[in-house]
Design an enzyme around this catalytic site. Structure first.
Site, PDB file in Angstrom:
ATOM      1  N   LYS A 128       0.847  -1.207   0.000  1.00 10.01           N
ATOM      2  CA  LYS A 128       0.000   0.000   0.000  1.00 10.01           C
ATOM      3  C   LYS A 128       0.876   1.249   0.000  1.00 10.01           C
ATOM      4  O   LYS A 128       0.654   2.190  -0.767  1.00 10.01           O
ATOM      5  CB  LYS A 128      -0.916  -0.003   1.228  1.00 10.01           C
ATOM      6  CG  LYS A 128      -2.050  -1.009   1.137  1.00 10.01           C
ATOM      7  CD  LYS A 128      -2.736  -1.248   2.475  1.00 10.01           C
ATOM      8  CE  LYS A 128      -3.746  -2.395   2.359  1.00 10.01           C
ATOM      9  NZ  LYS A 128      -4.291  -2.828   3.653  1.00 10.01           N
ATOM     10  N   GLN A 156      -4.404  -1.594   9.910  1.00 13.97           N
ATOM     11  CA  GLN A 156      -4.441  -2.926   9.294  1.00 13.97           C
ATOM     12  C   GLN A 156      -5.116  -3.931  10.228  1.00 13.97           C
ATOM     13  O   GLN A 156      -4.833  -4.001  11.420  1.00 13.97           O
ATOM     14  CB  GLN A 156      -3.016  -3.375   8.949  1.00 13.97           C
ATOM     15  CG  GLN A 156      -2.926  -4.690   8.194  1.00 13.97           C
ATOM     16  CD  GLN A 156      -3.522  -4.644   6.784  1.00 13.97           C
ATOM     17  OE1 GLN A 156      -3.566  -3.602   6.137  1.00 13.97           O
ATOM     18  NE2 GLN A 156      -3.993  -5.772   6.304  1.00 13.97           N
ATOM     19  N   ASP A 197     -11.230   3.003   4.743  1.00 17.54           N
ATOM     20  CA  ASP A 197     -11.573   1.578   4.794  1.00 17.54           C
ATOM     21  C   ASP A 197     -13.092   1.371   4.785  1.00 17.54           C
ATOM     22  O   ASP A 197     -13.556   0.262   4.512  1.00 17.54           O
ATOM     23  CB  ASP A 197     -11.041   0.973   6.107  1.00 17.54           C
ATOM     24  CG  ASP A 197      -9.803   0.125   5.913  1.00 17.54           C
ATOM     25  OD1 ASP A 197      -9.608  -0.413   4.813  1.00 17.54           O
ATOM     26  OD2 ASP A 197      -9.033   0.007   6.886  1.00 17.54           O
TER      27      ASP A 197
HETATM   28  N1  GUN Z   1      -7.038  -6.635   6.326  1.00 19.06           N
HETATM   29  C1  GUN Z   1      -7.433  -7.313   5.217  1.00 19.06           C
HETATM   30  N2  GUN Z   1      -8.075  -6.485   4.371  1.00 19.06           N
HETATM   31  C2  GUN Z   1      -8.071  -5.258   4.944  1.00 19.06           C
HETATM   32  C3  GUN Z   1      -8.583  -3.993   4.538  1.00 19.06           C
HETATM   33  O1  GUN Z   1      -9.184  -3.802   3.482  1.00 19.06           O
HETATM   34  N3  GUN Z   1      -8.363  -2.974   5.419  1.00 19.06           N
HETATM   35  C4  GUN Z   1      -7.748  -3.150   6.603  1.00 19.06           C
HETATM   36  N4  GUN Z   1      -7.599  -2.086   7.396  1.00 19.06           N
HETATM   37  N5  GUN Z   1      -7.267  -4.308   7.006  1.00 19.06           N
HETATM   38  C5  GUN Z   1      -7.425  -5.351   6.175  1.00 19.06           C
END
Ligand code: GUN
Length: 302
Positions: free
Chosen positions: A51, A95, A118
């Site tokens: 990311k 995350q 998110d």
């Molecule tokens: N863990 C797996 N997918 C995601 C996501 O889209 N956002 C976040 N914050 N954690 C994740």
């Protein structure tokens, strides 16, 4: 059978994002994303780094906070509050999953809903359920919808079966595809590990979306001839023969299922890259919205 190339579709979306970032730069704005990771789970680390790298490549301001596993709830909430108040940051992502001692719900609720790229904050979950377009929609569901749309798969009126009911994928995806309008208007069924007659239901899908988090769970018997299959799973299986010691498999037994389908996403290279593309797009959107109504700057299509 067509293999849907998520990497190529994500690349095209990144090009659009790059242009949007350049347009914003003319107005003196740089979209900023803060990603927070607790602990050193290898899969989470690799997502967070991807990311961060892609955001930088596209000209966004990216801040990565990699904190120790023992970070307390209060320390994490204090960091989120500081990011809420940071004018250079338009999107905040913590995350998931965090270590067991962290109350994830409380952390999510600490994030400013206008920076919740998110789409996990209750205010944004409610907006999705209420068909209110001013909220943020979670990135993986958005990525699945966009993959289908870009691949020319008709969603309107189709029977979509979502396998999995997580707050990150299954539930928001069902709400998203139930919305009215183009790239939505689906007949949605959600099934999960406790569903009776699971095979019968998944076999009735025009579009089957597997997000159950179990390696190669979906077998040929789950899928109707000619269906479209989207595989959201990213599972690491130990593989001493591989250089890294593991290989990635989805929630679909690709070899067995692919020949039956009209189109299918691979793992890796399917939904994964799209999730990041949608995260960037949500962050740009958050930046644009922070400017308020502004002539000459349109809101990018999510
Ligand atoms: N863990 C797996 N997918 C995601 C996501 O889209 N956002 C976040 N914050 N954690 C994740």
């Amino acid at each position: 059978m067509k293999i849907i190339d998520g990497q190529a579709i994500a690349r095209a979306i990144h090009e659009q994002s790059k242009r949007r970032v350049q347009e914003l730069a003319v107005n003196g704005m740089t979209p900023g994303l803060a990603v927070v990771l607790l602990g050193d789970d290898p899969a989470s680390r690799s997502y967070v780094r991807a990311k961060d790298r892609i955001c930088r490549e596209l000209g966004l301001h990216s801040v990565k906070h990699e904190l120790p596993e023992q970070t307390t709830q209060k320390e994490l909430e204090d960091l989120v509050r500081a990011l809420n108040g940071d004018k250079a940051i338009h999107g905040i992502l913590v995350q998931s999953p965090p270590p067991a001692h962290i109350d994830e719900r409380a952390i999510t609720e600490t994030i400013d809903p206008d920076k919740d790229v998110d789409g996990f904050h209750p205010a944004n979950v409610a907006k999705l359920a209420l068909d209110d377009p001013t909220g943020f929609v979670p990135c993986t569901p958005l990525g699945c919808q966009r993959l289908l749309a870009e691949s020319g798969v008709e969603i309107q009126g189709a029977h979509v079966v979502v396998l999995g009911r997580s707050m990150i994928v299954g539930k928001p995806l069902a709400l998203l595809l139930l919305r009215k309008g183009r790239d939505a208007d689906a007949t949605v069924t959600v099934v999960h590990s406790k569903s009776r007659h699971l095979e019968e239901i998944t076999r009735s899908a025009d579009i089957l979306i597997a997000a159950i988090g179990r390696p190669e769970f979906v077998k040929a018997a789950h899928v109707r001839e000619g269906a479209v299959v989207i595989d959201v799973g990213i599972n690491r299986l130990e593989d001493p023969a591989s250089e890294r010691g593991y290989r990635l498999v989805g929630d679909v037994d690709f070899k067995a299922v692919a020949p039956k389908t009209a189109a299918i996403t691979p793992v890796p290279g399917g939904v994964g890259p799209m999730t990041i593309a949608m995260l960037v797009s949500n962050t740009i959107e958050a930046c644009v919205r922070s400017l308020g109504p502004h002539p000459g700057i349109d809101t990018p299509a999510a």
